[in-house]
Scaffold this motif. Structure first.
Motif, short mmCIF file in Angstrom:
data_model
loop_
_atom_site.label_atom_id
_atom_site.label_comp_id
_atom_site.label_asym_id
_atom_site.label_seq_id
_atom_site.Cartn_x
_atom_site.Cartn_y
_atom_site.Cartn_z
N TRP A 49 20.21 -17.04 -11.21
CA TRP A 49 18.77 -17.25 -11.42
C TRP A 49 18.00 -16.72 -10.21
O TRP A 49 18.29 -17.11 -9.07
CB TRP A 49 18.47 -18.73 -11.63
CG TRP A 49 19.04 -19.24 -12.92
CD1 TRP A 49 20.36 -19.48 -13.20
CD2 TRP A 49 18.33 -19.53 -14.13
NE1 TRP A 49 20.51 -19.91 -14.49
CE2 TRP A 49 19.28 -19.95 -15.09
CE3 TRP A 49 16.99 -19.50 -14.49
CZ2 TRP A 49 18.93 -20.32 -16.39
CZ3 TRP A 49 16.63 -19.87 -15.78
CH2 TRP A 49 17.60 -20.27 -16.71
N PRO A 60 25.35 -11.77 -15.34
CA PRO A 60 24.04 -11.73 -16.00
C PRO A 60 23.02 -12.56 -15.23
O PRO A 60 23.37 -13.58 -14.62
CB PRO A 60 24.31 -12.33 -17.37
CG PRO A 60 25.76 -12.12 -17.61
CD PRO A 60 26.42 -12.20 -16.26
N PHE A 87 24.62 -17.61 -15.77
CA PHE A 87 23.61 -16.70 -15.20
C PHE A 87 23.38 -16.96 -13.72
O PHE A 87 23.48 -18.10 -13.26
CB PHE A 87 22.25 -16.91 -15.90
CG PHE A 87 22.28 -16.74 -17.39
CD1 PHE A 87 22.34 -15.47 -17.96
CD2 PHE A 87 22.23 -17.85 -18.22
CE1 PHE A 87 22.36 -15.31 -19.34
CE2 PHE A 87 22.25 -17.70 -19.61
CZ PHE A 87 22.32 -16.44 -20.17
N LYS A 91 18.91 -10.55 -18.23
CA LYS A 91 18.92 -10.87 -19.66
C LYS A 91 17.55 -11.40 -20.11
O LYS A 91 17.24 -11.40 -21.30
CB LYS A 91 20.00 -11.92 -19.97
CG LYS A 91 21.40 -11.47 -19.63
CD LYS A 91 21.77 -10.24 -20.44
CE LYS A 91 23.12 -9.67 -20.02
NZ LYS A 91 23.35 -8.32 -20.56
#
Ligand SMILES: [Zn+2]
Length: 338
Positions: free
Chosen positions: A219, A174, A217, A305
């Motif tokens: 980034w 994600p 996540f 997300k």
């Protein structure tokens, strides 16, 4: 001929060094207390061209938009006395936040220069486009969590650069996308992205919250999403907002890339006048900067997300879409994740 060349070079040098001066420009604050006052301010803020403005006003810019009753509104103008009179005639009581915007800008620039000279951390001062790119490249060379890539090239041939900060996990992990500086003059936005890049990349493994954010996540962060406008805001006009697109058939330069997306293109809050600060461009995604953002988000389809565009001044979280007060279908989910 030689003399002509020398003269031309002199003129170019003169144009290069001449900065837009905001001496005497004022920033006013006013708080609407009645529905009529709010409606007047909303109407004025949505008239991005001189149409509908008090006559003789050349600059009128809402640095904090009118939203609700009893919520203050900030108005930047070249003719404070005239605007003040206009507001008083509507029964409002304006106050002056900045009496001379240029002296405020000069003071802040001097503070930044002094702070850099005194050895402040990179993340605690404002930096030029070139310094930011150098910082990102150095970080990518020294920190295994960070890589940088070019996601677009501007009309003036500058790279639009995105940092990826990842603790591993492959290309299906994600992702969260952050974009800063779409509006060139909003320097604290660029600095916010740099701060986040720095915190995520240097505190991983040391602070549990940051470690968790990176383990969950990938980034993707674009700290200068409007490089041409940002460079112009350093060299020529501190309050430049748009990109630097040359508009055919207009002497005015620039498109507001924040009005150039394919979402209610040309609608409320956007202007079709190339001289306006909210000019949306000839068509949706006509600009290299909005194309770059579109393309990176398409590349993250299924993984992204959250995508957050960071601006400054308004002190608000705005959920999609900016042109309406209707809430999107997944509003509740968005609020819970904020
Ligand atoms: Zn902005």
């Amino acid at each position: 001929m030689k003399r002509l060349v020398i003269f031309s070079v002199f003129m170019v040098a003169l144009a290069w060094t001449q900065k837009t001066n905001y001496k005497g420009y004022k920033l006013l604050r006013v708080t609407p207390q009645t529905k009529e006052q709010l409606a007047y301010l909303v109407n004025l803020s949505r008239s991005p061209d001189t149409k509908g403005w008090p006559s003789d006003l050349k600059t009128l810019d809402f640095w904090r938009d009118p939203t609700t009753l009893a919520q203050s509104v900030d108005i930047f103008t070249d003719n404070g006395a005239l605007m003040e009179q206009e507001l008083l005639s509507k029964g409002m009581q304006p106050s002056t936040l900045m009496d001379d915007v240029q002296s405020f800008l000069d003071r802040r620039q001097a503070e930044n220069t002094n702070s850099i000279a005194a050895g402040s951390r990179f993340t605690e001062t404002y930096h030029t486009y070139e310094e930011i790119i150098d910082y990102l490249n150095q970080l990518a060379n020294s920190n295994p969590l960070v890589s940088v890539s070019r996601i677009g090239v501007t009309d003036e041939s500058r790279d639009i650069v995105t940092a990826r900060i990842s603790s591993g996990g492959g290309d299906t992990k994600p992702a969260i996308y952050l974009e800063c500086g779409m509006h060139a003059r909003e320097w604290i936005a660029h600095s916010t992205c740099i701060w986040i890049i720095d915190e995520l990349s240097t505190l991983y493994g040391q602070i549990p919250e940051i470690t968790g954010l990176l383990d969950r996540f990938d980034w993707f962060i674009t700290p200068v999403s409007n490089p041409d406008g940002y460079v112009h805001s350093w060299l020529n006009d501190r309050l430049w907002r748009k990109n630097r697109k040359i508009n055919p058939s207009s002497p005015c330069i620039g498109v507001d890339t924040n009005r150039n997306f394919d979402a209610n293109f040309g609608g409320v809050g956007s202007s079709d006048n190339p001289c306006s600060d909210t000019y949306g461009g000839p068509s949706a995604f006509s600009e290299a900067e909005s194309q770059a953002m579109r393309d990176i988000l398409l590349s993250l389809q299924g993984r992204a997300k959250a995508a957050v565009s960071i601006h400054n001044n308004a002190q608000v979280w705005i959920s999609p879409y900016g042109y309406t007060t209707e809430r999107p279908a997944d509003y509740a989910e968005m609020v819970s994740s904020i």
